[in-house]
Design a protein around this motif. Sequence first.
Motif, PDB file in Angstrom:
ATOM      1  N   GLY A   1       0.816  -1.215   0.000  1.00  0.00           N
ATOM      2  CA  GLY A   1       0.000   0.000   0.000  1.00  0.00           C
ATOM      3  C   GLY A   1       0.843   1.256   0.000  1.00  0.00           C
ATOM      4  N   PHE A   2       1.988   1.203   0.683  1.00  0.00           N
ATOM      5  CA  PHE A   2       2.894   2.354   0.701  1.00  0.00           C
ATOM      6  C   PHE A   2       3.527   2.566  -0.675  1.00  0.00           C
ATOM      7  N   VAL A   3       3.868   1.464  -1.332  1.00  0.00           N
ATOM      8  CA  VAL A   3       4.436   1.546  -2.685  1.00  0.00           C
ATOM      9  C   VAL A   3       3.385   2.090  -3.650  1.00  0.00           C
ATOM     10  N   ALA A   4       2.159   1.601  -3.540  1.00  0.00           N
ATOM     11  CA  ALA A   4       1.077   2.073  -4.414  1.00  0.00           C
ATOM     12  C   ALA A   4       0.838   3.565  -4.208  1.00  0.00           C
ATOM     13  N   GLU A   5       0.824   4.001  -2.957  1.00  0.00           N
ATOM     14  CA  GLU A   5       0.601   5.412  -2.674  1.00  0.00           C
ATOM     15  C   GLU A   5       1.692   6.265  -3.307  1.00  0.00           C
ATOM     16  N   ARG A   6       2.934   5.836  -3.194  1.00  0.00           N
ATOM     17  CA  ARG A   6       4.063   6.591  -3.760  1.00  0.00           C
ATOM     18  C   ARG A   6       3.969   6.640  -5.284  1.00  0.00           C
ATOM     19  N   ARG A   7       3.663   5.506  -5.902  1.00  0.00           N
ATOM     20  CA  ARG A   7       3.557   5.472  -7.371  1.00  0.00           C
ATOM     21  C   ARG A   7       2.415   6.362  -7.865  1.00  0.00           C
ATOM     22  N   LEU A   8       1.275   6.298  -7.181  1.00  0.00           N
ATOM     23  CA  LEU A   8       0.136   7.127  -7.576  1.00  0.00           C
ATOM     24  C   LEU A   8       0.446   8.609  -7.405  1.00  0.00           C
ATOM     25  N   LYS A   9       1.164   8.947  -6.342  1.00  0.00           N
ATOM     26  CA  LYS A   9       1.549  10.343  -6.124  1.00  0.00           C
ATOM     27  C   LYS A   9       2.484  10.819  -7.226  1.00  0.00           C
ATOM     28  N   ASN A  10       3.458   9.995  -7.592  1.00  0.00           N
ATOM     29  CA  ASN A  10       4.393  10.360  -8.667  1.00  0.00           C
ATOM     30  C   ASN A  10       3.672  10.514 -10.005  1.00  0.00           C
ATOM     31  N   GLU A  11       2.725   9.625 -10.285  1.00  0.00           N
ATOM     32  CA  GLU A  11       1.956   9.731 -11.527  1.00  0.00           C
ATOM     33  C   GLU A  11       1.128  11.013 -11.554  1.00  0.00           C
ATOM     34  N   ALA A  12       0.523  11.358 -10.420  1.00  0.00           N
ATOM     35  CA  ALA A  12      -0.283  12.577 -10.347  1.00  0.00           C
ATOM     36  C   ALA A  12       0.587  13.813 -10.550  1.00  0.00           C
ATOM     37  N   GLU A  13       1.770  13.828  -9.935  1.00  0.00           N
ATOM     38  CA  GLU A  13       2.675  14.964 -10.103  1.00  0.00           C
ATOM     39  C   GLU A  13       3.134  15.084 -11.554  1.00  0.00           C
ATOM     40  N   ALA A  14       3.432  13.956 -12.194  1.00  0.00           N
ATOM     41  CA  ALA A  14       3.848  13.981 -13.590  1.00  0.00           C
ATOM     42  C   ALA A  14       2.727  14.500 -14.484  1.00  0.00           C
ATOM     43  N   GLU A  15       1.501  14.133 -14.175  1.00  0.00           N
ATOM     44  CA  GLU A  15       0.365  14.602 -14.962  1.00  0.00           C
ATOM     45  C   GLU A  15       0.159  16.111 -14.794  1.00  0.00           C
ATOM     46  N   VAL A  16       0.355  16.618 -13.590  1.00  0.00           N
ATOM     47  CA  VAL A  16       0.227  18.058 -13.355  1.00  0.00           C
ATOM     48  C   VAL A  16       1.291  18.811 -14.132  1.00  0.00           C
ATOM     49  N   ILE A  17       2.510  18.319 -14.121  1.00  0.00           N
ATOM     50  CA  ILE A  17       3.602  18.964 -14.865  1.00  0.00           C
ATOM     51  C   ILE A  17       3.304  18.945 -16.353  1.00  0.00           C
ATOM     52  N   ALA A  18       2.827  17.809 -16.864  1.00  0.00           N
ATOM     53  CA  ALA A  18       2.500  17.714 -18.293  1.00  0.00           C
ATOM     54  C   ALA A  18       1.353  18.650 -18.661  1.00  0.00           C
ATOM     55  N   ALA A  19       0.348  18.752 -17.800  1.00  0.00           N
ATOM     56  CA  ALA A  19      -0.785  19.637 -18.079  1.00  0.00           C
ATOM     57  C   ALA A  19      -0.335  21.096 -18.109  1.00  0.00           C
ATOM     58  N   ARG A  20       0.533  21.476 -17.194  1.00  0.00           N
ATOM     59  CA  ARG A  20       1.043  22.848 -17.186  1.00  0.00           C
ATOM     60  C   ARG A  20       1.861  23.141 -18.441  1.00  0.00           C
ATOM     61  N   ALA A  21       2.666  22.176 -18.845  1.00  0.00           N
ATOM     62  CA  ALA A  21       3.478  22.356 -20.049  1.00  0.00           C
ATOM     63  C   ALA A  21       2.595  22.502 -21.282  1.00  0.00           C
ATOM     64  N   ARG A  22       1.524  21.692 -21.360  1.00  0.00           N
ATOM     65  CA  ARG A  22       0.602  21.809 -22.492  1.00  0.00           C
ATOM     66  C   ARG A  22      -0.101  23.148 -22.483  1.00  0.00           C
ATOM     67  N   ARG A  23      -0.502  23.604 -21.292  1.00  0.00           N
ATOM     68  CA  ARG A  23      -1.203  24.874 -21.166  1.00  0.00           C
ATOM     69  C   ARG A  23      -0.307  26.054 -21.567  1.00  0.00           C
ATOM     70  N   GLU A  24       0.965  25.967 -21.226  1.00  0.00           N
ATOM     71  CA  GLU A  24       1.898  27.044 -21.545  1.00  0.00           C
ATOM     72  C   GLU A  24       2.436  26.941 -22.975  1.00  0.00           C
ATOM     73  N   GLY A  25       2.052  25.898 -23.669  1.00  0.00           N
ATOM     74  CA  GLY A  25       2.468  25.742 -25.052  1.00  0.00           C
ATOM     75  C   GLY A  25       3.878  25.189 -25.218  1.00  0.00           C
ATOM     76  N   VAL A  26       4.439  24.631 -24.149  1.00  0.00           N
ATOM     77  CA  VAL A  26       5.785  24.077 -24.218  1.00  0.00           C
ATOM     78  C   VAL A  26       5.764  22.747 -24.950  1.00  0.00           C
ATOM     79  N   VAL A  27       4.698  21.986 -24.737  1.00  0.00           N
ATOM     80  CA  VAL A  27       4.586  20.642 -25.322  1.00  0.00           C
ATOM     81  C   VAL A  27       3.300  20.574 -26.130  1.00  0.00           C
ATOM     82  N   GLN A  28       3.360  19.926 -27.247  1.00  0.00           N
ATOM     83  CA  GLN A  28       2.172  19.724 -28.073  1.00  0.00           C
ATOM     84  C   GLN A  28       1.710  18.284 -27.864  1.00  0.00           C
ATOM     85  N   ALA A  29       0.750  18.083 -26.945  1.00  0.00           N
ATOM     86  CA  ALA A  29       0.276  16.726 -26.687  1.00  0.00           C
ATOM     87  C   ALA A  29      -1.203  16.726 -26.446  1.00  0.00           C
TER      88      ALA A  29
END
Length: 114
Positions: A86-114
Amino acid sequence: MDIKTASALRRLRLVSAPEAISFLLLLVCSVLKRTTDFNAVPAMGMIHGLLFVVYVVFWLDAWNRTKWSLGTAALYFVLSVLPFGGFVAERRLKNEAEAEVIAARARREGVVQA
């Protein structure tokens, strides 16, 4: 990622650690039951069982919303039945959520076309 998918992942993440803690406490209670007169297994078993059912419901919801591959879904399920999983799952889910937030910000700012 839409808000419902993010919410499903957040719920799964938030229940992962308590489910893991309850599993570890149940193991400790089981050992204490065999070695002393202390028997908290029925109470701890009920608490852990409830948290496990909640985890499975949230896992199914997250799998449905995220369209995880069978391997990813199986990984998160297997992690729920391992003592520290459960601790491993929590860490992986947190990392995935953070990566998604970073990707969304990059798309919003026009840095990445995805």
